[in-house]
Design a protein around this motif. Structure first.
Motif, mmCIF file in Angstrom:
data_model
loop_
_atom_site.group_PDB
_atom_site.id
_atom_site.type_symbol
_atom_site.label_atom_id
_atom_site.label_comp_id
_atom_site.label_asym_id
_atom_site.label_seq_id
_atom_site.Cartn_x
_atom_site.Cartn_y
_atom_site.Cartn_z
ATOM 1 N N ALA A 2 -9.063 2.723 11.214
ATOM 2 C CA ALA A 2 -8.210 3.223 10.137
ATOM 3 C C ALA A 2 -8.242 2.228 8.987
ATOM 4 C CB ALA A 2 -6.787 3.403 10.636
ATOM 5 N N ILE A 3 -8.205 2.747 7.779
ATOM 6 C CA ILE A 3 -8.133 1.911 6.588
ATOM 7 C C ILE A 3 -6.756 2.134 5.976
ATOM 8 C CG2 ILE A 3 -9.073 1.466 4.305
ATOM 9 C CD1 ILE A 3 -11.749 2.556 5.360
ATOM 10 N N ILE A 4 -5.994 1.054 5.811
ATOM 11 C CA ILE A 4 -4.677 1.139 5.180
ATOM 12 C C ILE A 4 -4.787 0.528 3.798
ATOM 13 C CG2 ILE A 4 -2.279 0.416 5.280
ATOM 14 C CD1 ILE A 4 -2.437 0.469 8.260
ATOM 15 N N ARG A 5 -4.368 1.298 2.777
ATOM 16 C CA ARG A 5 -4.400 0.839 1.386
ATOM 17 C C ARG A 5 -2.971 0.709 0.886
ATOM 18 N NH1 ARG A 5 -9.267 1.516 -1.599
ATOM 19 N NH2 ARG A 5 -8.073 0.128 -2.914
ATOM 20 N N PHE A 6 -2.637 -0.442 0.301
ATOM 21 C CA PHE A 6 -1.322 -0.677 -0.295
ATOM 22 C C PHE A 6 -1.441 -0.630 -1.808
ATOM 23 C CE2 PHE A 6 -0.253 -3.323 3.630
ATOM 24 C CZ PHE A 6 0.451 -2.290 4.212
ATOM 25 N N TYR A 7 -0.393 -0.135 -2.462
ATOM 26 C CA TYR A 7 -0.356 -0.039 -3.914
ATOM 27 C C TYR A 7 0.971 -0.609 -4.415
ATOM 28 C CZ TYR A 7 -4.211 3.162 -3.102
ATOM 29 O OH TYR A 7 -5.401 3.708 -2.693
ATOM 30 N N GLY A 8 1.044 -0.855 -5.716
ATOM 31 C CA GLY A 8 2.287 -1.313 -6.336
ATOM 32 C C GLY A 8 2.716 -2.672 -5.829
ATOM 33 N N ASN A 9 4.015 -2.799 -5.545
ATOM 34 C CA ASN A 9 4.545 -4.093 -5.097
ATOM 35 C C ASN A 9 4.081 -4.466 -3.690
ATOM 36 O OD1 ASN A 9 6.090 -2.121 -3.830
ATOM 37 N ND2 ASN A 9 7.963 -3.314 -3.907
ATOM 38 N N ARG A 50 0.095 9.057 2.316
ATOM 39 C CA ARG A 50 -0.989 10.042 2.400
ATOM 40 C C ARG A 50 -1.936 9.610 3.502
ATOM 41 N NH1 ARG A 50 -2.420 13.361 -2.416
ATOM 42 N NH2 ARG A 50 -4.378 13.601 -1.336
ATOM 43 N N ILE A 51 -2.220 10.522 4.413
ATOM 44 C CA ILE A 51 -3.167 10.257 5.477
ATOM 45 C C ILE A 51 -4.279 11.287 5.350
ATOM 46 C CG2 ILE A 51 -3.524 10.102 7.965
ATOM 47 C CD1 ILE A 51 -0.567 9.360 8.241
ATOM 48 N N ILE A 75 -5.209 5.651 5.081
ATOM 49 C CA ILE A 75 -3.759 5.771 4.941
ATOM 50 C C ILE A 75 -3.372 5.073 3.640
ATOM 51 C CG2 ILE A 75 -1.531 5.250 5.968
ATOM 52 C CD1 ILE A 75 -3.140 4.961 8.667
ATOM 53 N N HIS A 76 -2.806 5.823 2.706
ATOM 54 C CA HIS A 76 -2.361 5.273 1.431
ATOM 55 C C HIS A 76 -0.840 5.161 1.458
ATOM 56 C CE1 HIS A 76 -6.274 5.920 -0.500
ATOM 57 N NE2 HIS A 76 -6.321 7.047 0.186
ATOM 58 N N ILE A 77 -0.320 3.998 1.104
ATOM 59 C CA ILE A 77 1.128 3.808 0.996
ATOM 60 C C ILE A 77 1.416 3.386 -0.438
ATOM 61 C CG2 ILE A 77 3.137 2.596 1.870
ATOM 62 C CD1 ILE A 77 1.636 2.268 4.513
ATOM 63 N N VAL A 78 2.052 4.309 -1.199
ATOM 64 C CA VAL A 78 2.255 4.126 -2.630
ATOM 65 C C VAL A 78 3.752 4.143 -2.937
ATOM 66 C CG1 VAL A 78 1.699 5.067 -4.909
ATOM 67 C CG2 VAL A 78 0.123 5.412 -3.009
ATOM 68 N N PRO A 79 4.265 3.139 -3.661
ATOM 69 C CA PRO A 79 5.678 3.179 -4.061
ATOM 70 C C PRO A 79 5.938 4.356 -5.001
ATOM 71 C CG PRO A 79 4.737 1.004 -4.448
ATOM 72 C CD PRO A 79 3.613 1.906 -4.082
ATOM 73 N N VAL A 80 7.076 4.996 -4.821
ATOM 74 C CA VAL A 80 7.454 6.128 -5.668
ATOM 75 C C VAL A 80 8.337 5.602 -6.789
ATOM 76 C CG1 VAL A 80 8.700 8.311 -5.741
ATOM 77 C CG2 VAL A 80 7.322 7.755 -3.757
#
Length: 182
Positions: A2-9, A50-51, A75-80
């Motif tokens: 699995a590839i986990i991508r973090f965005y924002g803070n 988002r997966i 897996i994208h984890i993006v701050p709203v």
């Protein structure tokens, strides 16, 4: 894998991680154990997950994180981004301060502006936030910089410049038609 991508803070903890895990929950727990402060940061915030190009909503987060991942899942984890939701209250308070200062200082124009701010703040608090269309084609295809035919979609505003202009244009209609005439 699995590839986990973090965005924002969350980028302060890293940008991209490749983890051998069966579920998204297992991959995240692996990162929680290795990265100090990540779990607390995620608990405090509000994120979009988002997966494999599929949004996971609040209702389906439990099932989405526990579902089996495919070989190259991303897996994208993006701050709203969220608004303060109290802009009307702040407007009413600022308007009230302006009314008091304007009245006691003899500057009645300031009091009038304060009354206007208070009315606007009450209107903001009473107005519902409009719902936006989720599946909109607008904005997906841009021809602004990609081709010579810089065309505008039907219903788009057309600028009306005055004087000499040195900017791009919006072509309303473009086409070449050839005919054989006998």
């Amino acid at each position: 894998m699995a590839i986990i991508r973090f965005y924002g803070n969350l980028k302060q903890y890293g940008d991209k991680y490749k983890i051998n895990a069966d579920t998204a929950a297992e991959a995240l727990n692996c990162l929680y154990l290795q990265i100090k402060g990540l779990k607390e940061c995620i608990k405090k915030g509000y994120f979009r997950v988002r997966i494999n190009k599929k949004d996971i909503s609040e209702k389906t987060i439990q099932f989405g994180l526990q579902s089996q991942l495919s070989h190259d899942s991303v897996i994208h984890i993006v701050p709203v981004a969220a608004g303060a939701k109290n802009g009307g209250v702040l407007s009413v308070i600022a308007g009230a301060v302006m009314v008091v200062v304007g009245y006691f200082s003899g500057q009645y124009w300031l009091a009038g502006m304060g009354i206007g701010m208070m009315i606007g703040g009450v209107a903001m608090m009473m107005t519902k936030t409009p719902k936006m269309k989720e599946n909109s084609d607008e904005g997906k295809k841009s021809t602004s910089f990609s081709s010579l035919g810089n065309t505008a979609a039907q219903g788009a505003p057309v600028p009306l410049p005055y004087g000499e202009i040195m900017v791009g244009s919006r072509v309303e209609s473009e086409g070449v038609e050839t005919m054989d005439v006998e």
